[in-house]
Motif scaffolding. Structure first.
Motif, PDB file in Angstrom:
ATOM      1  N   VAL A   1       0.865  -1.179   0.000  1.00  0.00           N
ATOM      2  CA  VAL A   1       0.000   0.000   0.000  1.00  0.00           C
ATOM      3  C   VAL A   1       0.902   1.229   0.000  1.00  0.00           C
ATOM      4  O   VAL A   1       1.836   1.326   0.796  1.00  0.00           O
ATOM      5  CB  VAL A   1      -0.907   0.015   1.249  1.00  0.00           C
ATOM      6  N   THR A   2       0.637   2.154  -0.911  1.00  0.00           N
ATOM      7  CA  THR A   2       1.408   3.396  -0.957  1.00  0.00           C
ATOM      8  C   THR A   2       0.928   4.346   0.137  1.00  0.00           C
ATOM      9  O   THR A   2      -0.271   4.533   0.323  1.00  0.00           O
ATOM     10  CB  THR A   2       1.261   4.071  -2.333  1.00  0.00           C
ATOM     11  N   ALA A   3       1.879   4.914   0.859  1.00  0.00           N
ATOM     12  CA  ALA A   3       1.543   5.840   1.950  1.00  0.00           C
ATOM     13  C   ALA A   3       2.529   7.004   1.933  1.00  0.00           C
ATOM     14  O   ALA A   3       3.736   6.807   2.126  1.00  0.00           O
ATOM     15  CB  ALA A   3       1.593   5.118   3.299  1.00  0.00           C
ATOM     16  N   ASN A   4       2.017   8.198   1.698  1.00  0.00           N
ATOM     17  CA  ASN A   4       2.847   9.399   1.701  1.00  0.00           C
ATOM     18  C   ASN A   4       2.622  10.171   3.002  1.00  0.00           C
ATOM     19  O   ASN A   4       1.557  10.095   3.600  1.00  0.00           O
ATOM     20  CB  ASN A   4       2.507  10.293   0.507  1.00  0.00           C
ATOM     21  N   GLY A   5       3.630  10.910   3.406  1.00  0.00           N
ATOM     22  CA  GLY A   5       3.490  11.683   4.648  1.00  0.00           C
ATOM     23  C   GLY A   5       4.734  12.500   4.919  1.00  0.00           C
ATOM     24  O   GLY A   5       5.410  12.964   4.000  1.00  0.00           O
ATOM     25  N   LYS A   6       5.052  12.663   6.196  1.00  0.00           N
ATOM     26  CA  LYS A   6       6.210  13.467   6.567  1.00  0.00           C
ATOM     27  C   LYS A   6       6.816  12.963   7.871  1.00  0.00           C
ATOM     28  O   LYS A   6       6.234  12.143   8.580  1.00  0.00           O
ATOM     29  CB  LYS A   6       5.814  14.936   6.711  1.00  0.00           C
ATOM     30  N   VAL A   7       8.005  13.460   8.149  1.00  0.00           N
ATOM     31  CA  VAL A   7       8.710  13.117   9.388  1.00  0.00           C
ATOM     32  C   VAL A   7       8.198  14.035  10.486  1.00  0.00           C
ATOM     33  O   VAL A   7       8.174  15.266  10.323  1.00  0.00           O
ATOM     34  CB  VAL A   7      10.229  13.281   9.213  1.00  0.00           C
TER      35      VAL A   7
ATOM     36  N   VAL B   1      12.594  21.466  19.155  1.00  0.00           N
ATOM     37  CA  VAL B   1      12.168  20.130  18.735  1.00  0.00           C
ATOM     38  C   VAL B   1      13.236  19.134  19.129  1.00  0.00           C
ATOM     39  O   VAL B   1      14.420  19.313  18.826  1.00  0.00           O
ATOM     40  CB  VAL B   1      11.940  20.063  17.209  1.00  0.00           C
ATOM     41  N   SER B   2      12.816  18.078  19.819  1.00  0.00           N
ATOM     42  CA  SER B   2      13.724  16.980  20.157  1.00  0.00           C
ATOM     43  C   SER B   2      13.732  15.978  19.017  1.00  0.00           C
ATOM     44  O   SER B   2      12.684  15.628  18.464  1.00  0.00           O
ATOM     45  CB  SER B   2      13.276  16.285  21.445  1.00  0.00           C
ATOM     46  N   ARG B   3      14.915  15.497  18.635  1.00  0.00           N
ATOM     47  CA  ARG B   3      15.047  14.523  17.561  1.00  0.00           C
ATOM     48  C   ARG B   3      15.139  13.093  18.085  1.00  0.00           C
ATOM     49  O   ARG B   3      15.396  12.157  17.325  1.00  0.00           O
ATOM     50  CB  ARG B   3      16.291  14.842  16.730  1.00  0.00           C
ATOM     51  N   GLU B   4      14.907  12.913  19.394  1.00  0.00           N
ATOM     52  CA  GLU B   4      15.111  11.596  19.997  1.00  0.00           C
ATOM     53  C   GLU B   4      14.004  10.603  19.646  1.00  0.00           C
ATOM     54  O   GLU B   4      14.217   9.401  19.678  1.00  0.00           O
ATOM     55  CB  GLU B   4      15.228  11.735  21.519  1.00  0.00           C
ATOM     56  N   HIS B   5      12.823  11.076  19.329  1.00  0.00           N
ATOM     57  CA  HIS B   5      11.700  10.156  19.074  1.00  0.00           C
ATOM     58  C   HIS B   5      11.004  10.502  17.753  1.00  0.00           C
ATOM     59  O   HIS B   5       9.783  10.540  17.678  1.00  0.00           O
ATOM     60  CB  HIS B   5      10.702  10.217  20.234  1.00  0.00           C
ATOM     61  N   MET B   6      11.805  10.744  16.710  1.00  0.00           N
ATOM     62  CA  MET B   6      11.210  11.041  15.405  1.00  0.00           C
ATOM     63  C   MET B   6      10.502   9.807  14.860  1.00  0.00           C
ATOM     64  O   MET B   6      10.891   8.673  15.133  1.00  0.00           O
ATOM     65  CB  MET B   6      12.288  11.489  14.426  1.00  0.00           C
ATOM     66  N   HIS B   7       9.449  10.038  14.101  1.00  0.00           N
ATOM     67  CA  HIS B   7       8.726   8.933  13.476  1.00  0.00           C
ATOM     68  C   HIS B   7       8.121   9.409  12.158  1.00  0.00           C
ATOM     69  O   HIS B   7       8.134  10.601  11.852  1.00  0.00           O
ATOM     70  CB  HIS B   7       7.626   8.408  14.410  1.00  0.00           C
TER      71      HIS B   7
ATOM     72  N   LYS C   1      18.990  11.043  10.777  1.00  0.00           N
ATOM     73  CA  LYS C   1      19.436  11.924   9.697  1.00  0.00           C
ATOM     74  C   LYS C   1      18.274  12.528   8.919  1.00  0.00           C
ATOM     75  O   LYS C   1      18.478  13.388   8.070  1.00  0.00           O
ATOM     76  CB  LYS C   1      20.361  11.158   8.746  1.00  0.00           C
ATOM     77  N   LEU C   2      17.054  12.065   9.198  1.00  0.00           N
ATOM     78  CA  LEU C   2      15.882  12.677   8.583  1.00  0.00           C
ATOM     79  C   LEU C   2      15.626  14.051   9.200  1.00  0.00           C
ATOM     80  O   LEU C   2      16.104  14.351  10.298  1.00  0.00           O
ATOM     81  CB  LEU C   2      14.660  11.779   8.774  1.00  0.00           C
ATOM     82  N   VAL C   3      14.873  14.874   8.516  1.00  0.00           N
ATOM     83  CA  VAL C   3      14.590  16.228   8.974  1.00  0.00           C
ATOM     84  C   VAL C   3      13.104  16.332   9.322  1.00  0.00           C
ATOM     85  O   VAL C   3      12.248  15.873   8.551  1.00  0.00           O
ATOM     86  CB  VAL C   3      14.939  17.262   7.887  1.00  0.00           C
ATOM     87  N   VAL C   4      12.816  16.892  10.493  1.00  0.00           N
ATOM     88  CA  VAL C   4      11.420  17.055  10.912  1.00  0.00           C
ATOM     89  C   VAL C   4      10.678  17.915   9.895  1.00  0.00           C
ATOM     90  O   VAL C   4      11.130  18.998   9.523  1.00  0.00           O
ATOM     91  CB  VAL C   4      11.345  17.706  12.310  1.00  0.00           C
ATOM     92  N   GLY C   5       9.526  17.407   9.440  1.00  0.00           N
ATOM     93  CA  GLY C   5       8.756  18.103   8.421  1.00  0.00           C
ATOM     94  C   GLY C   5       9.064  17.643   7.008  1.00  0.00           C
ATOM     95  O   GLY C   5       8.386  18.044   6.059  1.00  0.00           O
ATOM     96  N   GLN C   6      10.086  16.784   6.853  1.00  0.00           N
ATOM     97  CA  GLN C   6      10.483  16.296   5.531  1.00  0.00           C
ATOM     98  C   GLN C   6       9.409  15.399   4.922  1.00  0.00           C
ATOM     99  O   GLN C   6       8.845  14.538   5.587  1.00  0.00           O
ATOM    100  CB  GLN C   6      11.805  15.529   5.665  1.00  0.00           C
ATOM    101  N   TYR C   7       9.114  15.586   3.637  1.00  0.00           N
ATOM    102  CA  TYR C   7       8.130  14.760   2.933  1.00  0.00           C
ATOM    103  C   TYR C   7       8.742  13.395   2.635  1.00  0.00           C
ATOM    104  O   TYR C   7       9.910  13.299   2.235  1.00  0.00           O
ATOM    105  CB  TYR C   7       7.716  15.442   1.633  1.00  0.00           C
ATOM    106  N   VAL C   8       7.968  12.332   2.831  1.00  0.00           N
ATOM    107  CA  VAL C   8       8.446  10.980   2.564  1.00  0.00           C
ATOM    108  C   VAL C   8       7.405  10.202   1.755  1.00  0.00           C
ATOM    109  O   VAL C   8       6.210  10.444   1.856  1.00  0.00           O
ATOM    110  CB  VAL C   8       8.768  10.206   3.870  1.00  0.00           C
TER     111      VAL C   8
END
Length: 385
Positions: free
Chosen positions: A67-73, A225-231, A294-301
């Motif tokens: 299943v294709t799923a688009n979103g962001k970090v 913004v804390s980068r410890e629990h990015m998803h 290494k991902l950036v918060v708000g980055q499109y994925v």
């Protein structure tokens, strides 16, 4: 009768003029501009000996359904911090810019406040007054024990002492919220400056103040913004919502981080359809935490979620010429004659490509290798005229 004659003459003249205005050359030119689509290629005997063009039917392959799923970090709400000061003042110093890394306990800014000075003064005065009330209460208790003092006065002094004690406790908690060093204050050191401390390790998202700006307790000075629990926060359309479950594997393509898709897991699946896109929110984590950082918060994925297995008709990758999101295959019509067929492409797995037909094939003898050679010959003008 004579009155109607001019009408007929006028109509006849118009028809003659219209016929004369038609240019046979323009019609011929229009027909000439209509190009004939060339989709058949002929291979000579010599070429047939040099190029291996095995043919056969589709293969049935079990592949992973996705299943294709688009979103962001994103980060959880508890990892996005709005920094403010619980007292009015003005900014004396700030050195941050959006994107600046910060450490837990680091001084982010310095604020000066007359109200802060007043609060410290009231605290020291309350402490001094409490010492007098404590001594007065002790004297009154002694007199009362000797049946000399008044019980009413003892009760009054005790009430004043308890009121003063409550005021001291309240002022002390307010000062602690601001960040005051109570031990130094009790030693008599009053400071007009408040150090704004970072509560997390992370990065500065936004800065809303500058040196000299007056601020109120309701004003947000900056966002961290804390980068410890990015998803990954992904959108899955309503038609695919029932296919996604916690624990399923997801694939993230990011050439900047790796040459092959990064793997992860679905950790949370939303239970409501959100917004005009009619999608559910799905949260996921990458298996490689180092690369995730290494991902950036708000980055499109752009990701794919593997939801199960299915049987599909496939061809080897060498039998398919890719064109954007679709592709081309070739079928054998007769000896050394092949026709190009446009198809849709599905999942690619273990060197096999899912083929989705848009129309019935003219032959079941499908070229299973070197399709790119045939396509190059066709593009080079060796097709049927």
């Amino acid at each position: 009768m004579n009155k109607k004659a001019p009408i007929y003459i006028t109509l006849l003249s118009s028809l003659l003029l219209w016929n004369c205005s038609k240019d046979p050359k323009s019609e011929t030119a229009t027909e000439a501009t209509t190009e004939k689509v060339v989709d058949i290629v002929h291979v000579s005997e010599a070429q047939a000996k040099n190029v291996q063009l095995p043919v056969g039917d589709f293969e049935q392959t079990i592949v992973g359904e996705e299943v294709t799923a688009n979103g962001k970090v994103e980060v959880p709400p508890q990892q996005m911090i709005s920094v403010s000061v619980p007292i009015a003042g003005f900014v004396k110093r700030i050195d941050l810019l959006p994107g600046t890394p910060v450490r837990k306990g680091q001084v982010l800014a310095v604020v000066q406040s007359m109200e802060y000075v007043q609060l410290q003064q009231e605290y020291l005065q309350a402490l001094s007054k409490q010492k007098f009330q404590e001594q007065d209460l002790s004297r009154q208790e002694t007199l009362n024990q000797e049946n000399v003092g008044s019980k009413k006065k003892l009760q009054q002094i005790d009430a004043e002492y308890q009121t003063g004690k409550a005021m001291i406790n309240g002022l002390e908690e307010k000062l602690k919220l601001i960040g005051c060093n109570i031990a130094k204050l009790k030693a008599g050191t009053i400071t007009p400056s408040i150090n704004v401390i970072s509560p997390i390790n992370g990065v500065t998202k936004m800065v809303y103040v500058n040196i000299g700006k007056n601020i109120a307790p309701t004003d947000v000075m900056m966002e961290l913004v804390s980068r410890e629990h990015m998803h990954l926060e992904l959108n899955v359309f309503e038609k695919d919502a029932n296919k996604v479950q916690v624990g399923q594997t997801l694939l993230l393509e990011n050439p900047r981080l790796a040459n092959k898709p990064l793997t992860g897991k679905v950790i949370l699946v939303g239970q409501t359809i959100e917004g005009p896109t009619k999608a559910i929110l799905v949260h996921g984590h990458l298996d490689n935490e180092v690369l995730e950082q290494k991902l950036v918060v708000g980055q499109y994925v752009n990701t794919k979620i593997l939801t199960g297995k299915k049987a599909v008709q496939t061809l080897p990758e060498d039998a398919v010429v890719r064109r954007g999101e679709g592709g081309l295959i070739f079928v054998k019509l007769k000896t050394n004659s092949y026709q190009q067929i446009p198809v849709k492409l599905g999942i690619t797995e273990n060197g096999m490509v899912e083929i989705i037909l848009e129309k019935t094939l003219p032959s079941k003898e499908i070229v299973k290798a070197n399709a790119s050679v045939l396509q190059a010959m066709l593009a080079g003008g060796e097709g049927e005229e």
